[in-house]
Scaffold this active site. Sequence first.
Site, PDB file in Angstrom:
ATOM      1  CG  ASP A  66      73.723  41.720  48.263  1.00  0.00           C
ATOM      2  OD1 ASP A  66      73.676  42.213  47.130  1.00  0.00           O
ATOM      3  OD2 ASP A  66      72.845  40.967  48.722  1.00  0.00           O
TER       4      ASP A  66
ATOM      5  CD  GLU B 211      73.411  45.071  45.230  1.00  0.00           C
ATOM      6  OE1 GLU B 211      72.508  44.520  44.567  1.00  0.00           O
ATOM      7  OE2 GLU B 211      73.375  45.185  46.464  1.00  0.00           O
TER       8      GLU B 211
ATOM      9  CG  ASP C 264      71.453  38.183  50.545  1.00  0.00           C
ATOM     10  OD1 ASP C 264      71.127  38.382  49.360  1.00  0.00           O
ATOM     11  OD2 ASP C 264      70.626  37.944  51.445  1.00  0.00           O
TER      12      ASP C 264
END
Length: 378
Positions: free
Chosen positions: A190, A274, A357
Amino acid sequence: MNTVIKGFKYRIYPTEKQEIQLNKTFGCVRFVYNQILAKKIDLYKEDKDNKQLKNKTTCNNYCNRELKKEYPWLKEVDKFALTNSIYNLDNAYKKFFTEHIGFPKFKSKKNHYYSYITNFTNNNIKVDFNNNKIQLPKLKWIKAKLHREFKGKILFATVSKTPSGKYFVSFNVECEHQELKQNNNKIAMDLGIKDLLITSNGTKIDNKKLTYKYEQKLAKLQRQIAKKKIGSQNWKKQRIKIARLHEKITNTRKDNLHKISHKMIKENQLIFSENLNIKGMVKNHNLAKSIHDCGWYELTRQLTYKSEWNGRKYHKVDRYYPSSQLCNVCGYKNEDTKNLNIRFWECPQCNTKHDRDENASINILNQGLKELELEKVS
Ligand SMILES: [Zn+2]
């Protein structure tokens, strides 16, 4: 073994005479670029369908036949540098019309970062690793610090001068690459603002600590320069100091990112992150500085090419997947976490305590695996 294109960058130490030639080349490259851009704009204003400077070849011919006649000093510099500058302009100009990317700007002397690209043909570029020197067109041998050797075919070289006045040559080289050993590990990360990244196995990597002391120093130098008269000797000295520190910060960050991406790729076969819309996010000015500092873009860029070199799979999950909101244990969706200030939360459904996170990175891992499965099926 596979063939890849790698970059090798070295500092060079030109003599005074060579420095004059280098600066002349930077100047000519800028001059030709600006001349042709201005001419293109004029022609376009006269007639939108004008064919005169329509493509890179006609632009280059215009430089060789017209500009070099009118400004004979253009012949004194590396001809490849001029051609590449023209090709770059033509490319940027076309992109404006086809991809609606910003209109090419005139090159200014004031940005203090100069560069040109030269091509390798007929052995015009040589690298002597034993004697630490590099030969470039129109420049003869230049002293260099060749800290690491490469074997392969040079495609082209970029010569640059940084705002603090250092010179570099960076080679694009086609070379053989020994792939890293395969393994069965997978990891997700992340990309955060507070920490640079948090992996699905709980490792946090902080990028800020690394350059904190330099940044304090930078702030001090910037306060000092504000009090000096613009353009004065002291102001110029201070500008170089600031530029040097900026370069130091950028290099330290980049080195750190290389270490991180290398470790990730070496230890894992599958890597997930991501799919950030970085360009869109940078438009949000509050986030812009943090994002820039974290080097998200640079990290994903490195992961992309290093995974290709080593037969790894780097996959970015669906941009709209709400990785921060879902509980990785039971799947409950917590809309409260849209607030970035919430660092820890407890799932109201299964009572698991989450670090924001770390939870997100586990979700990214699971989602990534799911997406790859789907890719396989379809
Ligand atoms: Zn839960």
